[in-house]
Every structure is written in C-alpha cells, then in structure tokens.
Design a protein around this motif. Structure first.
Motif, PDB file in Angstrom:
ATOM      1  N   LYS A 147       0.737  -1.166  -0.017  1.00 35.41           N
ATOM      2  CA  LYS A 147       0.094   0.061  -0.069  1.00 35.41           C
ATOM      3  C   LYS A 147       1.068   1.143   0.130  1.00 35.41           C
ATOM      4  O   LYS A 147       0.574   1.886  -0.670  1.00 35.41           O
ATOM      5  N   THR A 148       1.630   1.393   1.011  1.00 34.77           N
ATOM      6  CA  THR A 148       2.557   2.721   1.187  1.00 34.77           C
ATOM      7  C   THR A 148       3.492   2.659  -0.160  1.00 34.77           C
ATOM      8  O   THR A 148       3.553   4.025  -0.759  1.00 34.77           O
ATOM      9  N   SER A 149       4.110   1.739  -0.644  1.00 33.36           N
ATOM     10  CA  SER A 149       4.924   1.725  -1.705  1.00 33.36           C
ATOM     11  C   SER A 149       4.354   2.238  -2.993  1.00 33.36           C
ATOM     12  O   SER A 149       4.618   2.850  -3.828  1.00 33.36           O
ATOM     13  N   PHE A 150       3.031   1.690  -3.243  1.00 28.58           N
ATOM     14  CA  PHE A 150       2.211   1.846  -4.496  1.00 28.58           C
ATOM     15  C   PHE A 150       1.646   3.286  -4.554  1.00 28.58           C
ATOM     16  O   PHE A 150       1.096   3.787  -5.377  1.00 28.58           O
ATOM     17  N   LYS A 151       1.451   3.762  -3.399  1.00 29.17           N
ATOM     18  CA  LYS A 151       0.864   5.179  -3.174  1.00 29.17           C
ATOM     19  C   LYS A 151       2.169   6.233  -3.672  1.00 29.17           C
ATOM     20  O   LYS A 151       1.863   7.200  -4.125  1.00 29.17           O
ATOM     21  N   LEU A 152       3.329   5.929  -3.463  1.00 25.77           N
ATOM     22  CA  LEU A 152       4.593   6.571  -4.011  1.00 25.77           C
ATOM     23  C   LEU A 152       4.582   6.308  -5.443  1.00 25.77           C
ATOM     24  O   LEU A 152       4.923   7.542  -6.202  1.00 25.77           O
ATOM     25  N   VAL A 153       4.107   5.413  -5.958  1.00 25.40           N
ATOM     26  CA  VAL A 153       4.066   5.217  -7.243  1.00 25.40           C
ATOM     27  C   VAL A 153       3.082   6.162  -8.005  1.00 25.40           C
ATOM     28  O   VAL A 153       3.088   6.866  -8.994  1.00 25.40           O
ATOM     29  N   ASP A 154       1.801   6.366  -7.326  1.00 31.91           N
ATOM     30  CA  ASP A 154       0.786   7.336  -7.599  1.00 31.91           C
ATOM     31  C   ASP A 154       1.266   8.537  -7.488  1.00 31.91           C
ATOM     32  O   ASP A 154       1.222   9.644  -8.375  1.00 31.91           O
ATOM     33  N   ALA A 155       1.838   8.914  -6.506  1.00 32.43           N
ATOM     34  CA  ALA A 155       2.613  10.178  -6.211  1.00 32.43           C
ATOM     35  C   ALA A 155       3.496  10.678  -7.584  1.00 32.43           C
ATOM     36  O   ALA A 155       3.477  11.855  -7.902  1.00 32.43           O
ATOM     37  N   LEU A 156       4.160   9.731  -8.041  1.00 33.81           N
ATOM     38  CA  LEU A 156       5.208   9.920  -9.274  1.00 33.81           C
ATOM     39  C   LEU A 156       4.428  10.350 -10.350  1.00 33.81           C
ATOM     40  O   LEU A 156       4.735  11.192 -11.110  1.00 33.81           O
TER      41      LEU A 156
END
Length: 297
Positions: A145-154
């Motif tokens: 969840k946290t890692s993929f939210k960083l993907v979204d932020a990118l």
C-alpha cells in the motif's frame, strides 16, 4: 528526498517530430513488411542525437545513458521520463518483501493483476490472480500500500490530469452496483493504475503494448540486487542503464521497448498500467497529452 526534488535533476531532450503524427503513422503499419516499415518510420521520425546528451564520463560505456532525462516532442508533449534512483534502497526492500507473497501465489513467472472488461458482457472483471485474493495476494496488496502510493505520487507529479482521471474511475467503479461483487477488491487495490504486471529474472523482448493509450504513461519500476540491465527504446535510439530503484514512464503502446536479462543477482520488474476499456466502462474520456510546462517540476 521528495519526488519533486528528484524530478528537477534531469536533462531535457527533444525529438524533432510530433508524437501525435508518429502515433497515427504507427497505426497504419503493415505487419507483413515490418523491416520496411521500421526503416520508413526512422526516416520520417529520426531518433535523438545521443552524442549531444550523454555526459563525457559515460561515452566510453557504449552509449548507455545513466543520468535522469525527459524526452518531449516538437510540440512540448512529454513522451518519456527516465528517473534512476527515484526509489530508495529501503523502499525497494519493502517492495521486494511484499513481492515474496506474490511469487508464491502466481504460477507463471510473468503475471498481470488488476481490472479489465469482458467483451461479451461489457462488465469489469478481476484477473484470475485477483480472484484468488485471499491469503498471499491479500498480503501483497496490504504490504504494498505505502509503496504503491509513492508510485501514484510519481504519476501525479508528471501527469496530474491522468492521475485525477484514473482516481475518478476508481470512485465510479465503487459507485456501480452492477459490479458490487468487486467492491471489496477495488477498495483493497492500492493504486490508481488499473493493472500491474510482475516479472522476475526475465528478459523482456522488444514489443509494443496494445492495451494502452499513446497519451498515457505506463510506469516501469525495477528493483533488486543485480548490477546491470539495459532498457532500450529503438524509436528514440535510447539505451539506458536500468538499475535498481529506476522508474521509467512512457506509453508502451507508443514506444517499442525491451529490457535485457541480468547475468547476476535478482531482478524484479513491475509495470503499472491502465486499460482504456475500464475508462470506457465508466464513461471517462482518455484525456489529452501532457505538456512539459504542465508538470509540477
């Protein structure tokens, strides 16, 4: 370091052609005359003059680019972001640990998970891997969840309109009672991208991805303990060092691409992408190309 700070440290490169015109020509290709077609495309849409952009210290490495860069077309539309080191070693380790759950759940070395539409019934479906979501897949979703939210932020930083549109698609899927049986899965899905492919220690042969849109970005993420891999984009004459922690964003439909195998170490590749059919299902338009001046950098 914040993502936006990472994005500021790149070289801007421009091709001398219109990406829309390139896409229109690409759709007219004759599959029986592939070599002639490729030669014609290269003549009409010449690649980048790499000698102008490769730093002298790297010139002896066979023309492989190692520094961050962004490629625009002649009308300022961004067609590629290449961002080495945008994911830290700690974040890569978290992704790797979460991926261990996925390895045990999937029977194939390459597998996609996410949402798609059934052409017969025109309803959104989950891929087979998500239908078996109890246990390992559920753990993978939770721990990612946290890692993929960083993907979204990118994605939000480099293509804010696409991020907003895809976020709206997710909300509309949750509001659709016709697919109420999927709502629990959709709520657990940790990214605005509607599909994810996972590859482990595999070479990726040159190809284009048919189920995308030319104005969108797919996000390619590479993690692991390997020391050498190359991302190649023949249309741009680009060979870039695809080291752990690197993210590349481009349309897999627009740009033919491939990734070399690694001789030593462990290489995990993720591709985050979206399906136009899911946008159509929610009556959401695919949107426009993003211009360099629109990005948050």
């Amino acid at each position: 370091m914040p993502i936006t700070s990472k994005l500021r440290k790149h070289h801007a490169v421009q091709v001398q052609w219109d990406a829309r015109a390139y896409c229109c020509r690409l759709r007219k290709r004759n599959f029986g005359l592939q070599e002639d077609f490729k030669a014609s495309m290269l003549q009409s849409f010449p690649p980048i003059e790499l000698s102008r952009y490769i730093l002298p210290a790297y010139a002896a490495r066979g023309g492989v680019i190692t520094n961050p860069f962004v490629v625009t077309d002649i009308k300022d539309c961004v067609i590629l972001w290449f961002l080495p080191g945008v994911f830290t070693a700690g974040r890569q380790d978290a992704i790797r640990k979460a991926t261990d759950y996925l390895k045990s759940a999937l029977s194939k070395p390459k597998q996609a998970t996410g949402w798609h539409t059934d052409s017969a019934e025109d309803l959104v479906r989950a891929t087979p891997s998500l239908r078996r979501w109890d246990g390992p897949v559920q753990e993978w979703l939770h721990d990612s969840k946290t890692s993929f939210k960083l993907v979204d932020a990118l994605l939000a930083a480099v293509h804010p309109k696409l991020y907003r549109r895809s976020s709206a698609v997710c909300k509309q899927l949750l509001a659709d009672e016709e697919i109420a049986n999927l709502h629990k899965l959709i709520k657990a899905w940790p990214t605005v991208f509607t599909a994810i492919s996972f590859m482990h220690n595999r070479e990726t042969p040159f190809h284009c991805d048919s189920k995308s849109a030319p104005q969108w970005y797919d996000l390619f993420l590479s993690i692991g303990s390997y020391t050498n891999a190359i991302l190649e984009l023949p249309a741009l004459s680009i060979r870039a060092r695809y080291m752990p922690g690197t993210a590349a964003l481009f349309s897999g439909l627009l740009l033919r691409h491939g990734v070399s195998t690694v001789n030593q170490g462990d290489h995990i590749g993720y591709v985050f992408y979206m399906r136009p059919s899911v946008f159509h299902f929610t009556s959401t338009s695919l949107g426009k190309w993003v211009e360099y001046t629109e990005t948050s950098t």
